[in-house]
Scaffold this motif. Structure first.
Motif, PDB file in Angstrom:
ATOM      1  N   UNK A 179       0.955  -1.136   0.006  1.00 53.32           N
ATOM      2  CA  UNK A 179      -0.026  -0.114  -0.214  1.00 53.32           C
ATOM      3  C   UNK A 179       0.639   1.302   0.016  1.00 53.32           C
ATOM      4  N   UNK A 180       2.012   1.117   0.811  1.00 59.56           N
ATOM      5  CA  UNK A 180       2.904   2.420   0.824  1.00 59.56           C
ATOM      6  C   UNK A 180       3.291   2.628  -0.724  1.00 59.56           C
ATOM      7  N   UNK A 181       3.799   1.601  -1.388  1.00 59.44           N
ATOM      8  CA  UNK A 181       4.326   1.779  -2.816  1.00 59.44           C
ATOM      9  C   UNK A 181       3.215   2.225  -3.691  1.00 59.44           C
ATOM     10  N   UNK A 182       1.987   1.737  -3.447  1.00 61.06           N
ATOM     11  CA  UNK A 182       0.731   1.891  -4.284  1.00 61.06           C
ATOM     12  C   UNK A 182       0.359   3.473  -4.496  1.00 61.06           C
ATOM     13  N   UNK A 183       0.648   4.066  -3.111  1.00 62.33           N
ATOM     14  CA  UNK A 183       0.196   5.453  -3.171  1.00 62.33           C
ATOM     15  C   UNK A 183       1.333   6.299  -3.642  1.00 62.33           C
ATOM     16  N   UNK A 184       2.208   5.698  -3.939  1.00 60.09           N
ATOM     17  CA  UNK A 184       3.464   6.810  -4.498  1.00 60.09           C
ATOM     18  C   UNK A 184       3.692   6.452  -5.888  1.00 60.09           C
ATOM     19  N   UNK A 185       3.565   5.171  -6.696  1.00 58.05           N
ATOM     20  CA  UNK A 185       3.966   4.655  -7.682  1.00 58.05           C
ATOM     21  C   UNK A 185       2.848   5.455  -8.934  1.00 58.05           C
ATOM     22  N   UNK A 186       3.494   5.585 -10.075  1.00 59.72           N
ATOM     23  CA  UNK A 186       2.074   6.133 -11.096  1.00 59.72           C
ATOM     24  C   UNK A 186       1.571   4.701 -11.632  1.00 59.72           C
ATOM     25  N   UNK A 187       2.098   3.688 -11.925  1.00 63.83           N
ATOM     26  CA  UNK A 187       1.483   2.668 -12.553  1.00 63.83           C
ATOM     27  C   UNK A 187       1.679   1.202 -11.665  1.00 63.83           C
ATOM     28  N   UNK A 188       0.458   0.566 -11.629  1.00 66.48           N
ATOM     29  CA  UNK A 188       0.801  -0.735 -11.030  1.00 66.48           C
ATOM     30  C   UNK A 188       0.588  -1.973 -11.952  1.00 66.48           C
ATOM     31  N   UNK A 189       1.727  -2.766 -12.220  1.00 64.59           N
ATOM     32  CA  UNK A 189       1.348  -3.776 -13.135  1.00 64.59           C
ATOM     33  C   UNK A 189       1.244  -5.313 -12.337  1.00 64.59           C
ATOM     34  N   UNK A 190       0.011  -5.729 -12.343  1.00 66.00           N
ATOM     35  CA  UNK A 190      -0.500  -7.031 -11.649  1.00 66.00           C
ATOM     36  C   UNK A 190      -0.376  -8.371 -12.850  1.00 66.00           C
ATOM     37  N   UNK A 210      -4.283  -2.443  -2.409  1.00 63.48           N
ATOM     38  CA  UNK A 210      -4.426  -1.829  -3.630  1.00 63.48           C
ATOM     39  C   UNK A 210      -5.587  -0.800  -3.674  1.00 63.48           C
ATOM     40  N   UNK A 211      -6.583  -1.173  -2.697  1.00 63.31           N
ATOM     41  CA  UNK A 211      -7.811  -0.613  -2.763  1.00 63.31           C
ATOM     42  C   UNK A 211      -7.714   0.842  -2.669  1.00 63.31           C
ATOM     43  N   UNK A 212      -8.495   1.654  -3.674  1.00 63.30           N
ATOM     44  CA  UNK A 212      -8.214   2.958  -3.763  1.00 63.30           C
ATOM     45  C   UNK A 212      -7.462   3.597  -4.829  1.00 63.30           C
ATOM     46  N   UNK A 213      -6.597   2.604  -5.226  1.00 66.98           N
ATOM     47  CA  UNK A 213      -5.476   2.898  -6.127  1.00 66.98           C
ATOM     48  C   UNK A 213      -5.909   2.098  -7.609  1.00 66.98           C
ATOM     49  N   UNK A 214      -7.285   1.822  -7.957  1.00 65.18           N
ATOM     50  CA  UNK A 214      -7.511   0.979  -8.792  1.00 65.18           C
ATOM     51  C   UNK A 214      -7.251   1.685 -10.343  1.00 65.18           C
ATOM     52  N   UNK A 215      -7.427   3.185 -10.336  1.00 69.77           N
ATOM     53  CA  UNK A 215      -7.005   3.928 -11.440  1.00 69.77           C
ATOM     54  C   UNK A 215      -5.603   3.510 -11.900  1.00 69.77           C
ATOM     55  N   UNK A 216      -4.714   3.247 -10.976  1.00 67.10           N
ATOM     56  CA  UNK A 216      -3.241   2.928 -11.550  1.00 67.10           C
ATOM     57  C   UNK A 216      -2.925   1.438 -11.802  1.00 67.10           C
ATOM     58  N   UNK A 217      -4.034   0.526 -11.514  1.00 68.47           N
ATOM     59  CA  UNK A 217      -3.494  -0.929 -11.984  1.00 68.47           C
ATOM     60  C   UNK A 217      -3.774  -1.169 -13.427  1.00 68.47           C
ATOM     61  N   UNK A 218      -2.979  -2.007 -13.827  1.00 70.20           N
ATOM     62  CA  UNK A 218      -3.116  -2.771 -15.028  1.00 70.20           C
ATOM     63  C   UNK A 218      -2.869  -4.246 -14.868  1.00 70.20           C
ATOM     64  N   UNK A 219      -3.847  -5.072 -15.375  1.00 76.80           N
ATOM     65  CA  UNK A 219      -3.710  -6.557 -15.253  1.00 76.80           C
ATOM     66  C   UNK A 219      -3.154  -7.261 -16.416  1.00 76.80           C
TER      67      UNK A 219
END
Length: 547
Positions: A179-190, A210-219
């Motif tokens: 969660x700490x990283x999710x808040x600060x990164x620009x994109x999350x690749x799962x 990752x809840x609340x950062x779904x806009x950064x998430x790419x599966x």
């Protein structure tokens, strides 16, 4: 045989975009220190939410967090992006990545351990020290002179444990770190494995982080070339159903289907789909540097709109002066949902600007309410000015950024990927691209390709050249039979078309085949064409261009 690397220096070719982004970032930094930081300190924002921003949080490059279960191809995906190995990387079917690794640009290659990172003011990791030595001993920064890393930084994560290994303990709060990283990164690749789809307890907890950062998430449904179309359809449907249960949002998460590595892909019915999905994901990552200022602006506004000051002020006003402080404190914590509603009505604060009620209640249990502060008009006026005037003045600066379709180096180079799109291929096969030759003057040593040229010439003449040259159409048809990713073939075309005429003569074609064979043997492609690979007939013209 080949040197390591990518392609063009994106930042060097885009000084205007870089200047605009830096100007907006500096202004955001000034506004934060002037308007928002005093309010955060006055109302102890860091005790309840995230720590205060520092210079490194504004100045650092866009970050990409790569996560997934073990053996889904996380490390291989990163190697595919940067086109080289990185210090500390291992690949295998077992859980090989057992630590968080931040891949960042550095003039010299090396590894910085976690404890040293938390005291470096130039790195955005100073606020990780509360996670303790158990985490910091499993955190490192791998620095290397890689051109892709000049524009973005990448965070490699440990493989998420499966159900069979769920009893193992990591020794630190893994979801909290995510969660700490999710808040600060620009994109999350799962990443998920197309032929090993499994949802474990730790994966579910990671989704919660990752809840609340779904806009950064790419599966990404990786290794899709290893299953047939019918299996892929079933796996894709199962993945979408599982994700819908976890992320309870009205929007459906975008799932990319691909096989992200630089080796030849297996022949499958959905080969073209994989290529198109690859282009879409790489384009998304490619836009991160240009959108970095927008993301920082968005995070700053989200932080400023949080109704923290109103909550702290209300709790302070409700506390008794002398007696029954502890019982009143617990009663206020219990009544927090009702308090949120009252604040929402009194101050017309939208419901979406309140923090998670349960987490806020947990944080309040350890706080001394008597030290809380009531609303200070001057600070609230400053906050209002930030949201209504200062941020609005920044928007024109963002709009003035010149939007140019430039690319990151290596496989992220969109200009080269574009020449392999079917519609582009029909219109202008293998678009002629201007060279940016900064290599040293070509020497006149023996051409290393010469000894293999007879067998390459046989292929060349079997393709029926016209006036001694092969068109882009014929070369592309032959190159794609190697099953190398289009991004790799596009780079090989650029290196081989030395004179930039959009066609290959017998020497240029021999060079292309030589590079393809080297890639198939596992070598990295050169960033620019070395002098010993320049065809003899092109050396004089190349040398004159450099003068």
């Amino acid at each position: 045989m080949f040197s390591q690397g990518g392609q063009d220096d994106w930042l060097r070719n885009n000084p205007k975009i870089l200047g605009d982004v830096n100007m907006v970032t500096e202004e955001l930094k000034n506004l934060y220190y002037k308007r928002l930081l005093p309010i955060e300190k006055y109302y102890s924002f860091h005790h309840f939410h995230s720590p205060s921003y520092e210079d490194a949080d504004f100045d650092n490059k866009p970050m990409v967090l790569v996560m997934g279960q073990y053996s889904t191809g996380k490390t291989t995906f990163i190697r595919y992006l940067i086109e080289q190995d990185f210090p500390g990387s291992r690949v295998g079917p077992e859980p090989t990545t057992d630590c968080f690794s931040a891949l960042m640009y550095g003039e010299t290659e090396g590894i910085i351990p976690g404890n040293a990172l938390t005291v470096d003011p130039k790195k955005p990791f100073r606020n990780l020290d509360p996670f303790g030595n158990s985490f910091l001993n499993r955190f490192q920064c791998a620095q290397m002179p890689n051109q892709v890393l000049e524009s973005i930084s990448i965070i490699d994560t440990p493989g998420i444990l499966t159900a069979a290994k769920r009893k193992l303990s990591r020794g630190y709060d893994f979801p909290a770190v995510l969660r700490w990283f999710a808040e600060r990164v620009d994109r999350i690749i799962l990443l998920f494995d197309a032929h090993k789809l499994e949802f474990s307890d730790e994966l579910t907890r990671a989704f919660g982080a990752l809840s609340g950062y779904e806009d950064k998430l790419r599966v990404v449904l990786n290794k899709a070339d290893r299953v047939d179309s019918q299996q892929l359809m079933r796996v894709y449907g199962a993945l979408m159903w599982s994700l819908g249960k976890v992320f309870r949002t009205p929007e459906i998460l975008r799932v990319y289907i691909g096989s992200f590595w630089s080796e030849p892909r297996q022949v499958c019915d959905h080969y073209q789909l994989i290529e198109l999905e690859e282009e879409d994901l790489l384009a998304d990552i490619r836009n991160l540097p240009r959108n970095a200022a927008v993301r920082k602006l968005n995070d700053l506004v989200k932080r400023a709109r949080l109704a923290h000051a109103h909550i702290i002020s209300y709790l302070k006003q409700e506390m008794p002066t002398i007696f029954c402080k502890e019982s009143k404190k617990h009663n206020l914590i219990y009544q927090l949902p009702v308090i949120f509603t009252k604040i929402q009505q009194q101050h017309r604060v939208p419901a979406g600007d309140f923090p998670d009620c349960t987490k806020m209640q947990e944080k309040l249990l350890g706080q001394d309410f008597s030290k809380f502060k009531t609303l200070k008009p001057s600070l609230m006026a400053s906050l209002d000015k930030l949201l209504t005037t200062d941020i609005a003045n920044l928007v024109p600066l963002l709009q003035q950024q010149e939007v140019r379709k430039k690319s990151l180096p290596g496989v992220l180079d969109g200009d080269f990927l574009g020449t392999f799109r079917p519609e582009h291929y029909r219109r202008d096969p293998f678009k002629e691209l201007p060279r940016d030759d900064e290599s040293s003057e070509a020497d006149f040593d023996d051409w290393v390709v010469e000894k293999y040229k007879p067998k390459y010439d046989e292929i060349f003449y079997n393709l029926s050249p016209n006036e001694g040259k092969l068109s882009g159409t014929k070369v592309k048809e032959w190159m794609t039979t190697t099953l190398l990713p289009n991004s790799v073939l596009a780079h090989i075309w650029r290196l081989s078309d030395v004179d930039g005429d959009g066609m290959l003569d017998n020497e240029e074609f021999a060079l292309a085949v030589h590079l393809i064979e080297g890639k198939l043997e596992g070598h990295w492609l050169p960033r620019e064409l070395p002098s010993h690979l320049v065809p003899p007939s092109k050396r004089l013209s190349t040398a004159s261009d450099d003068e």
